[in-house]
Design an enzyme around this catalytic site. Sequence first.
Site, mmCIF file in Angstrom:
data_model
loop_
_atom_site.group_PDB
_atom_site.id
_atom_site.type_symbol
_atom_site.label_atom_id
_atom_site.label_comp_id
_atom_site.label_asym_id
_atom_site.label_seq_id
_atom_site.Cartn_x
_atom_site.Cartn_y
_atom_site.Cartn_z
ATOM 1 N N ASP A 119 -4.323 -12.847 -7.630
ATOM 2 C CA ASP A 119 -4.458 -12.517 -6.282
ATOM 3 C C ASP A 119 -4.797 -13.532 -5.679
ATOM 4 O O ASP A 119 -5.331 -14.576 -5.977
ATOM 5 C CB ASP A 119 -5.944 -11.490 -6.400
ATOM 6 C CG ASP A 119 -5.709 -10.309 -6.903
ATOM 7 O OD1 ASP A 119 -4.669 -9.793 -7.598
ATOM 8 O OD2 ASP A 119 -6.460 -9.302 -6.718
ATOM 9 N N HIS B 91 -5.703 -13.199 -1.724
ATOM 10 C CA HIS B 91 -6.684 -12.879 -0.647
ATOM 11 C C HIS B 91 -6.973 -13.772 0.394
ATOM 12 O O HIS B 91 -8.124 -13.827 0.609
ATOM 13 C CB HIS B 91 -7.853 -12.394 -1.620
ATOM 14 C CG HIS B 91 -7.913 -10.931 -2.089
ATOM 15 N ND1 HIS B 91 -7.482 -9.809 -1.427
ATOM 16 C CD2 HIS B 91 -8.117 -10.586 -3.555
ATOM 17 C CE1 HIS B 91 -7.547 -8.986 -2.372
ATOM 18 N NE2 HIS B 91 -7.840 -9.259 -3.520
ATOM 19 N N ASP C 221 -1.743 -8.820 -3.765
ATOM 20 C CA ASP C 221 -2.955 -8.801 -3.096
ATOM 21 C C ASP C 221 -2.822 -10.229 -2.440
ATOM 22 O O ASP C 221 -3.666 -11.294 -2.631
ATOM 23 C CB ASP C 221 -3.939 -8.793 -4.101
ATOM 24 C CG ASP C 221 -4.535 -7.409 -4.227
ATOM 25 O OD1 ASP C 221 -3.701 -6.623 -3.638
ATOM 26 O OD2 ASP C 221 -5.490 -7.029 -4.677
ATOM 27 N N ASP D 210 -6.340 -9.499 2.994
ATOM 28 C CA ASP D 210 -7.736 -8.862 2.762
ATOM 29 C C ASP D 210 -8.646 -10.142 2.064
ATOM 30 O O ASP D 210 -8.511 -11.070 1.490
ATOM 31 C CB ASP D 210 -7.740 -7.743 2.102
ATOM 32 C CG ASP D 210 -7.328 -6.587 2.972
ATOM 33 O OD1 ASP D 210 -6.977 -6.824 4.226
ATOM 34 O OD2 ASP D 210 -6.733 -5.572 2.284
ATOM 35 N N ARG D 211 -9.864 -9.861 2.630
ATOM 36 C CA ARG D 211 -11.088 -10.744 2.033
ATOM 37 C C ARG D 211 -11.176 -11.990 2.812
ATOM 38 O O ARG D 211 -12.040 -12.550 3.318
ATOM 39 C CB ARG D 211 -11.183 -10.802 0.803
ATOM 40 C CG ARG D 211 -10.961 -9.653 -0.092
ATOM 41 C CD ARG D 211 -12.147 -8.737 -0.172
ATOM 42 N NE ARG D 211 -12.262 -7.633 -0.981
ATOM 43 C CZ ARG D 211 -13.075 -6.700 -1.287
ATOM 44 N NH1 ARG D 211 -14.277 -6.779 -0.669
ATOM 45 N NH2 ARG D 211 -12.745 -5.806 -2.222
ATOM 46 N N ASN E 116 -2.217 -3.791 -4.342
ATOM 47 C CA ASN E 116 -2.863 -2.582 -3.845
ATOM 48 C C ASN E 116 -3.353 -2.927 -2.289
ATOM 49 O O ASN E 116 -3.604 -2.060 -1.562
ATOM 50 C CB ASN E 116 -4.035 -2.049 -4.841
ATOM 51 C CG ASN E 116 -5.166 -2.833 -4.911
ATOM 52 O OD1 ASN E 116 -4.733 -4.069 -5.063
ATOM 53 N ND2 ASN E 116 -6.144 -2.357 -4.744
ATOM 54 N N HIS E 117 -3.585 -4.155 -2.003
ATOM 55 C CA HIS E 117 -3.967 -4.333 -0.463
ATOM 56 C C HIS E 117 -2.847 -4.433 0.292
ATOM 57 O O HIS E 117 -3.140 -4.522 1.509
ATOM 58 C CB HIS E 117 -4.905 -5.848 -0.655
ATOM 59 C CG HIS E 117 -6.273 -5.496 -1.062
ATOM 60 N ND1 HIS E 117 -7.273 -5.421 -0.213
ATOM 61 C CD2 HIS E 117 -6.867 -5.198 -2.210
ATOM 62 C CE1 HIS E 117 -8.491 -5.100 -0.683
ATOM 63 N NE2 HIS E 117 -8.264 -5.252 -1.958
ATOM 64 N N HIS F 138 1.214 -5.779 -10.531
ATOM 65 C CA HIS F 138 -0.164 -5.838 -9.973
ATOM 66 C C HIS F 138 -1.339 -5.089 -10.809
ATOM 67 O O HIS F 138 -2.367 -5.939 -11.011
ATOM 68 C CB HIS F 138 -0.355 -5.352 -8.423
ATOM 69 C CG HIS F 138 -1.695 -5.828 -8.004
ATOM 70 N ND1 HIS F 138 -1.983 -7.009 -7.657
ATOM 71 C CD2 HIS F 138 -2.719 -5.003 -7.603
ATOM 72 C CE1 HIS F 138 -3.265 -6.834 -7.219
ATOM 73 N NE2 HIS F 138 -3.878 -6.015 -7.057
ATOM 74 N N ARG G 125 -11.946 3.541 -9.648
ATOM 75 C CA ARG G 125 -11.557 2.936 -8.019
ATOM 76 C C ARG G 125 -11.093 4.425 -7.173
ATOM 77 O O ARG G 125 -10.769 4.173 -6.204
ATOM 78 C CB ARG G 125 -10.248 2.205 -8.129
ATOM 79 C CG ARG G 125 -10.784 0.916 -8.827
ATOM 80 C CD ARG G 125 -9.420 0.046 -8.939
ATOM 81 N NE ARG G 125 -9.328 -1.307 -9.745
ATOM 82 C CZ ARG G 125 -9.598 -2.248 -9.242
ATOM 83 N NH1 ARG G 125 -9.785 -2.671 -7.924
ATOM 84 N NH2 ARG G 125 -9.622 -3.545 -10.093
ATOM 85 N N HIS H 148 -5.566 -8.120 -10.213
ATOM 86 C CA HIS H 148 -6.098 -6.964 -9.661
ATOM 87 C C HIS H 148 -7.777 -7.075 -10.058
ATOM 88 O O HIS H 148 -8.373 -6.234 -9.380
ATOM 89 C CB HIS H 148 -5.386 -5.517 -10.311
ATOM 90 C CG HIS H 148 -6.020 -4.402 -9.535
ATOM 91 N ND1 HIS H 148 -5.951 -4.113 -8.423
ATOM 92 C CD2 HIS H 148 -6.163 -3.047 -10.267
ATOM 93 C CE1 HIS H 148 -6.382 -3.085 -8.083
ATOM 94 N NE2 HIS H 148 -6.391 -2.284 -8.970
#
Lengths: 834, 307
Positions: B50, B52, B78, B81-82, B110-111, B160, B207, B234
């Site tokens: 990831d 991010h 990923d 995001d974040r 998944n993001h 992922h 989740r 992940h």
Amino acid sequence: MTAVIYNEENTFSNTEPKRVKVYVLENNEWKDTGTGFCTGEITTTTTIPEDITESTSNEEKKSAYLVVNNEDSTSSILLKSRLEGNIEYQRQEETLIVWKDLDKNDIALSFEESLGCDTLCDFIVQVQKHIEKNISLISVRSGEEGIGSVHEIITAPVSLPNIEGEQNTEKMYDALKILNENTAYEFLKNETIEFVLHYDYIKILIDYFAIAEKNKCLKDLFLLSNIMKTLILYNQRDIIEQMVDDDHIMGVVGILEYDTEFANVKSNHREYLKEDAPTFKEILPLENEDLKVIVKKCFRLQFLKDVVLVRFLDDHNFNLFLDIILDLETCIIDFLEVDPFLNNILKLYDLTKQEEKEYTFLEEKRNDGIKLLHQCVQMSKNLDERDKTKFYKALVKMGLFNVLTYAFYTAIDPNIRILATETVVTIIEHDILLIRNTASKNSKLDSRRKSPIPGSQGSEKNSIPMSDEMKLLKILSKILLTDKSPGLREQIVQALNTLLHPEGCFNSLDSDLNTMGGSSMLNEFNYRLNSEKDPNFNSETEMNNEYINEKDMNSSLESIENDQEFQLQEYFNDFYRQIAPILFGPLIHIQTGDDKNEPFDDFLLIQLVKLISFASTEHTRIVSRKFILESDILKHVCELMKPNHILQLRLTAVRCIKNITVLDDKYYHRYLMTNNLYDNIFDLLEENKKNDNLCNSCIRDFLKIVANRSISCQMDFQHREEIRQQTGVTISKKNNFAMLNKYLVNRFGTLLNEMEDIPSVGTMLRLVETDQKEKEKKSKSLNDHILCKADTIMEEDETMEIRKRVRDEFDNTNEMVNVNTDEISDSMPSKRQN
Amino acid sequence: MQIDRTISLLKQGKHITEDAVYALCLKSQELLMTEANVTHVDTPVTICGDIHGQLHDLLTLFDKSGGVEKTRYVFLGDFVDRGFYSLESFLLLICYKLKYPDRITLIRGNHETRQITKVYGFYDEIMRKYGNSNVWRYCCEVFDYLSLGAIINNNIFCVHGGLSPDVNTIEEIRAIDRKQEVPHEGAMCDLLWSDPDDVEKWSLSPRGAGFVFGQNEVNQFLHTNKVELIARAHQLVMEGYKEMFDGGLVTVWSAPNYCYRCGNVAAVLRIEDDLQRNYTIFDAVQPQDGVGNAIIPTKKSQMDYFL
């Protein structure tokens, strides 16, 4: 360190006597020394100061005692203990007060009732506040499930930052320490908060900051920054709000420019706020000063949250910021609804030619107005549902449609169109009916059109007058077809998707029922009524039971429901009659080589094909299918799979056909087969059969669907055979996929045989083989029949649709005992195959 | 070349115009379409977890692991995001992808979906940087084209999230039409959402999407597909990576000091020609001279505010 004395009256007196047992600790055992009545007593002694020059008056010295008189003889005193020094009193559970006096005696008072204990605890609190600052009272309770104990300060001396005299490094250092320590107990924290607000401590820090910065005293600057952050961690609304008001904001962000974590770097928040920051732009003068203050506060809070403190805020802080911002935003929106400000802005779009001349920079004002509306509506996204509805209604009433007309017909800047569309999207996503019903009774979409949209001339002039909602759809459609901006296109497609989504129509009702929370109930109601998939949905009586308490509501609900269903039908009928031919024009009128017009670009076609896919799967089948088949759109969709188009479009077309095939609708199936519309998919497969790429995967997915569904067809067939043998009833079953599979294997056998090792292709081939063997027995070819079934597609009516539905439900049921044979044996074309 | 210019702007965290993003996104669509759902990759290769939106740490990652000019990379998703630099991180990766198509493989996380990015930061970042959501839409369209997995030397399966009860063989993944928003269930969803844990059998995931799988499922999958390792991301790992199930599965995490406060280190995993595994650990970038992950650009886009 300063002890704070607030202006409270020192008027408390002796307490009522309360019955207690007195214990003292001797040799580690509590010894009962008798029962009596306990009072808190204050005595005043006057002392003459030794040095008269220092003070002009005599000092009154007050002392406090806990006194217990023996209940048997009031003159005998069981206990007289002075509250003094730094004695810590503990209230244990409800009825015990325990302490160790200055002579190290452990004493306990056990009250008869908790009320008595309350009274004496209050007394101790008062004494701490006014006479003996250094004593404290702590509550001790056993923890959850009796494990451990919970200590909580009821009253205690509070250390607070020293604000007397000049501030200096030492005071800063102490202040930081104290402020940090005081976060440990709720009591200390609250006292500190009161102190900060009461003495405007932030201002004191800001004043010292000016000095420290001038003297380049880095240590102090970092201390100040840490103090400020600690205060933010108090997570207290009033403190945060104070930080962002006009008197404090610059100082606060100034202090926060320094950061011990990044000692070598200084941010430039002040400079940004002063010079670079977006300024508060008033298109028309905003006369409401209160509103101005709130708007600024709101912006500054965002700035703190998103920029200055972005690394620093934890979840609690962050949520507090969000809460405050949301409150302010709600406040702003409320203001705007009633304040003439917004109304005046919206009037800018509804001027006569004469009036227009009176304005300077009208175009700029109008463009800014759209930005403003966009911002309002973006802001309103976070509001609760009812406030949103109220605000959007107000906007529509004020003439939102004139603004859209301006944006779509007059504005040149594509960004303005994007913002206008985004605004519409937000509103219709919230509630389509706002636009549909209230929409533009006063709109001047057509009368005020200043420059017609290119390519829109003629043709529909003589048609029936259009409803407002159709006008909106038409504008959006035409922009989609003519505007090349990819961003705008995306927005428009989203708007169309929302406007054309049948569920959206039931999202909320534009009626007063909403106010009693009827909305969600209605949704549920509608959902059930319209849900064909819900197997539990049997009869209306069952539903009435659920709402049995709202007898009166029920009847009105039903009428609304019927009315809505009717409206919805009308709406979609209008759409397919008036708008769809324009919107899907590029898919209907296939362009020939010598067409003078510029060909439609592939990215537009992608969106249109997606919309077709959407319409065929989401709209009432009978209506959308009629349009799609009668206008031969699918033929053109399949044309788009040819190599002269970009691959994205070619695959979008494949997916559209795939989605339609999955519908398991015999009219579509037959149409696609008789017109050989699968040919292009297999050409594309041929092109990609050796590649492991997206295209290959996309078509494999299609083949997998065909294979899986054909297998289930066959299983159904076996099941039907059993029933026929058991009951003698012959059930006709559409076998669209079995037919499709056979058709595909026959037509594309060579290619499929090459790919036999793919499991789903293997299945497809085997299914046909097996079937062939059976056929040979019966010596009858089904395939001939499939290909001569081009007729009767358009002749269906609603009853057929219903029958089909019933049959679907029937097919889905495993219990076939109560079969009404009339319902299933009819003259549907599929029947004739048998 | 245009891409070089864009890369250099991105590395400095500078603004890319809406039109330029659109053009980049279209080009990457075309390129990604030619790739398989499970792309074949050769050793030596470096596997990264990831990211991010931690652009500066992503730059460190390239620094510490040889750089895209010399090394092959697989990114396990990923990207967004974040962090504060989701857009720049993602664009940098697709620029590299366009410039060195064989040197870098991008797998969907998944993001990389519309729904998730609306909640976890990417959407807001775009609204902040551009004032409208167009760029977000363009990027989401590219997300739909990203691969679902990769296989290294027919021996290491990269994904992922993890395994799916609907996927027995890697070949089966081929029959997924991946160009779609990640669904809420089914094979495609599971590949992006599942987690390994010490469980006996397929279990519900806390989740709310995907499954939790254990050693049995991993062994079964390794055996059926004749591979020796599942490399996935992940989940945050404080030490940067974590091997499980007798080395049959590894979690690689490449966002140091995740969310600027988790205090973890990051890792990448290099697979040599003999399939030997070498981990490289690295720390978060310390901000200097106003550059660094933790420093959000104070120069917000110059938009006037009316309210």
